[in-house]
Scaffold this motif. Structure first.
Motif, PDB file in Angstrom:
ATOM      1  N   ARG A  11       0.772  -5.029   2.979  1.00 20.10           N
ATOM      2  CA  ARG A  11       0.962  -4.390   1.689  1.00 20.10           C
ATOM      3  C   ARG A  11       0.516  -2.921   1.765  1.00 20.10           C
ATOM      4  O   ARG A  11      -0.421  -2.584   2.486  1.00 20.10           O
ATOM      5  N   GLU A  13      -0.615  -0.785  -0.846  1.00 23.10           N
ATOM      6  CA  GLU A  13      -1.673  -0.254  -1.708  1.00 23.10           C
ATOM      7  C   GLU A  13      -3.091  -0.404  -1.168  1.00 23.10           C
ATOM      8  O   GLU A  13      -3.898   0.501  -1.350  1.00 23.10           O
ATOM      9  N   GLY A 305       3.711  -2.201  -6.874  1.00 22.49           N
ATOM     10  CA  GLY A 305       2.747  -1.967  -5.806  1.00 22.49           C
ATOM     11  C   GLY A 305       3.351  -1.313  -4.587  1.00 22.49           C
ATOM     12  O   GLY A 305       2.627  -0.827  -3.718  1.00 22.49           O
ATOM     13  N   ARG A 348       1.023   5.669 -10.774  1.00 22.98           N
ATOM     14  CA  ARG A 348       0.073   4.752 -10.132  1.00 22.98           C
ATOM     15  C   ARG A 348      -0.939   5.517  -9.284  1.00 22.98           C
ATOM     16  O   ARG A 348      -2.140   5.325  -9.401  1.00 22.98           O
TER      17      ARG A 348
END
Length: 590
Positions: A11, A13, A305, A348
């Protein structure tokens, strides 16, 4: 085989937002994390959730970290993990009512994090570990876990030296540390007397669930993205991973083999976005600086995300954007110069990387704004956290509930209060859970070259707080619908007083001019002199370029080859991208 269609990837993030861009403390090495794993699993109040008092006890009492650094790690993890905007606003209200350190400690003591995920978060701080081997040869040594990059991947890596953004660095990190990551999830009662992990040990499904912090995947290309524990416990991977529905666990080394076989590059990472993301075209993209400018996004296909917008090599231009399609992505502004960039949507995260002589005005940023290797950049933002590293002659105007973090390598940083607004700012702040208090813009934390203790020596300070007499407001020069008509929360008293003093001087000047009783010819001559001096000031300060670039005129849209995916014009959300000397307007949806 169905097994070969399943993809698992790191991932974005956790690496982008969680790994601090500084060499980690030796106290966060695998040796100490293994000890911490055993400790938290055998103490009350540490598992499955780790409260702040217990982490403070471990970090300060066992690992000998400074409390400020312990809180920095704890707060950073909490910042990018899931909290609703309502929860964040309620916490901000409680903290803002604290009138003493003891009351603040009581609020902090209520906070807790997922224990195993926090351990994994501490481990990925090694992403930015300084390696003597790598510093000498510039690349990782070949190993059986890594393949030779393709030419397109080499090109992407060259433009993405920041490891926090580099999805290939994320994949390499997970491949090279997979065994260590999984061993941190093994329960202490399965360890040998010497603390070693036996080959026949098991990892519970609940422990693998925490692995979802770092990994996700899909059954086949184009299918829904799923947490890694669901992929491993169902469908084609269940047998390969060795999952037992009876014991709800996986054999450790069978799980390692399964993950190694299916690990791949993040299909929504920066490599994919650079290669095949939707491009944004605009008017007057013809020659010189405009020809080099690039903007690409994956927000139309990426899951939450993983949404990103990349802006690179914007030079001598003004870019302004507010759009629903710009809500919630991670933004990277890279290698821009002499530019004015306004991104007036809830975001974000934002990274401003290797830019110079730029002004950047941001909408509310839910997590962090990171300024890295920049020179003479002026930044205005409301953000969960602001980080500046390896930059010089930069000015920050911020509203933030956390202490601005100054990493090593900074020089001549100026910090001032947030000094602008646009009509929908307060609505955007509420949508990401940011309040006007607490506001710690003037309490920076200097993280020195010693990662164990932050720098507290004022003589080593690389920053100054903006003197009130140098303070001026910044006006956002665009019409947007909304109710905000002043800086949310107001200005600090000293800065408000400085503005009022300047206004009084203007009024005294106007009164002096009126009392001079000039005739028409004298007024005309006087006006010419004032305008000439003002024009000189605009040229000397560079504000003339900014004003010129705000004057749009009709222009022909760029013709793009059929192989490039380009956004279509939209009348609902307007993007202005203009340049000095060749001003254009293009209503593009980004």
């Amino acid at each position: 085989m169905e097994l070969d269609k399943v993809s698992i990837w790191p991932r974005m993030e956790p690496f982008l937002l969680g790994a601090l861009q500084v060499a980690p403390s030796s106290k966060l090495s695998l040796h100490y994390l293994r000890k911490m794993t055993t400790y938290v699993r055998t103490r009350d109040g540490c598992f499955p959730s780790l409260a702040w008092p217990m982490w403070r006890h471990i970090a300060c009492g066992k690992l000998q970290l400074a409390e400020e650094l312990a809180w920095l790690y704890f707060e950073t993890f909490d910042l990018f993990t899931s909290h609703s905007p309502r929860d964040r606003l309620e916490r901000a209200e409680c903290i803002s009512q604290c009138s003493s350190k003891s009351e603040l400690d009581q609020q902090r003591n209520k906070m807790s994090v997922d224990t195993l995920q926090f351990l994994l978060f501490l481990h990925i701080q090694q992403l930015n570990r300084v390696s003597l081997r790598n510093s000498l040869i510039g690349e990782e040594w070949p190993s059986h876990r890594t393949r030779s990059p393709s030419p397109s991947e080499r090109e992407t890596k060259t433009s993405s030296q920041n490891k926090n953004w580099d999805d290939q660095a994320h994949l390499s990190f997970v491949q090279n540390h997979l065994v260590e990551i999984l061993e941190l999830l093994v329960e202490p009662d399965q360890l040998s007397e010497s603390g070693m992990v036996p080959r026949d040990c098991q990892i519970s499904l609940e422990a693998v669930r925490s692995l979802g912090l770092l990994l996700e995947g899909s059954v086949h290309a184009g299918s829904a993205v799923q947490p890694v524990h669901k992929l491993l416990s169902k469908g084609p991977l269940q047998t390969h991973a060795g999952y037992s529905a009876f014991s709800h666990s996986f054999p450790l080394y069978q799980l390692i083999s399964c993950l190694q076989h299916n690990l791949t590059l993040n299909p929504f990472g920066i490599t994919s976005c650079v290669r095949s993301g939707k491009k944004l075209a605009w008017a007057q993209q013809v020659e010189g600086a405009m020809k080099r400018a690039k903007i690409a996004r994956n927000t139309h296909i990426a899951p939450a995300g993983s949404k990103m917008v990349l802006m690179s090599q914007i030079c001598k231009q003004t870019l302004a954007k507010t759009s629903d399609k710009m809500t919630g992505p991670n933004i990277r502004i890279h290698r821009c110069s002499d530019a004015f960039i306004y991104l007036l949507s809830p975001l974000r995260s934002v990274s401003v990387d290797k830019c110079r002589d730029c002004t950047v005005v941001l909408g509310p940023v839910e997590t962090s704004v990171h300024v890295h290797c920049c020179q003479n950049v002026r930044l205005a933002c409301v953000a969960g956290r602001v980080v500046i590293g390896a930059s010089s002659h930069c000015t920050l105007h911020a509203m933030t509930p956390t202490r601005p973090l100054l990493l090593p390598g900074n020089a001549d940083i100026t910090i001032g209060p947030f000094h602008t607004f646009y009509p929908s700012l307060e609505d955007h702040m509420a949508s990401v859970g940011l309040a006007v208090v607490p506001n710690m813009w003037d309490q920076p934390l200097l993280l020195g070259t010693d990662p164990i203790k932050p720098s507290v020596n004022p003589e080593l300070a690389c920053y100054r707080l903006l003197p009130p007499e140098e303070f001026n407001m910044l006006v956002v020069p665009f019409h947007i619908k909304g109710d905000t008509c002043e800086v949310p929360g107001g200005l600090p008293p000293r800065y408000q007083a400085a503005l009022e003093d300047k206004q009084k001087r203007i009024e005294r000047w106007q009164k002096t001019v009126m009392e001079a009783q000039l005739n028409r010819e004298q007024k005309s001559k006087f006006q010419e002199l004032v305008e000439a001096k003002f024009h000189e000031w605009l040229l000397e300060t560079g504000h003339q370029q900014e004003l010129d670039s705000l004057i749009p005129r009709p222009a022909t849209l760029l013709q793009v080859s059929s192989s490039t995916s380009v956004d279509e014009p939209s009348a609902n959300n307007i993007t202005y991208i203009t340049r000095d000397g060749a001003v254009g307007q293009s209503p593009m949806a980004c």
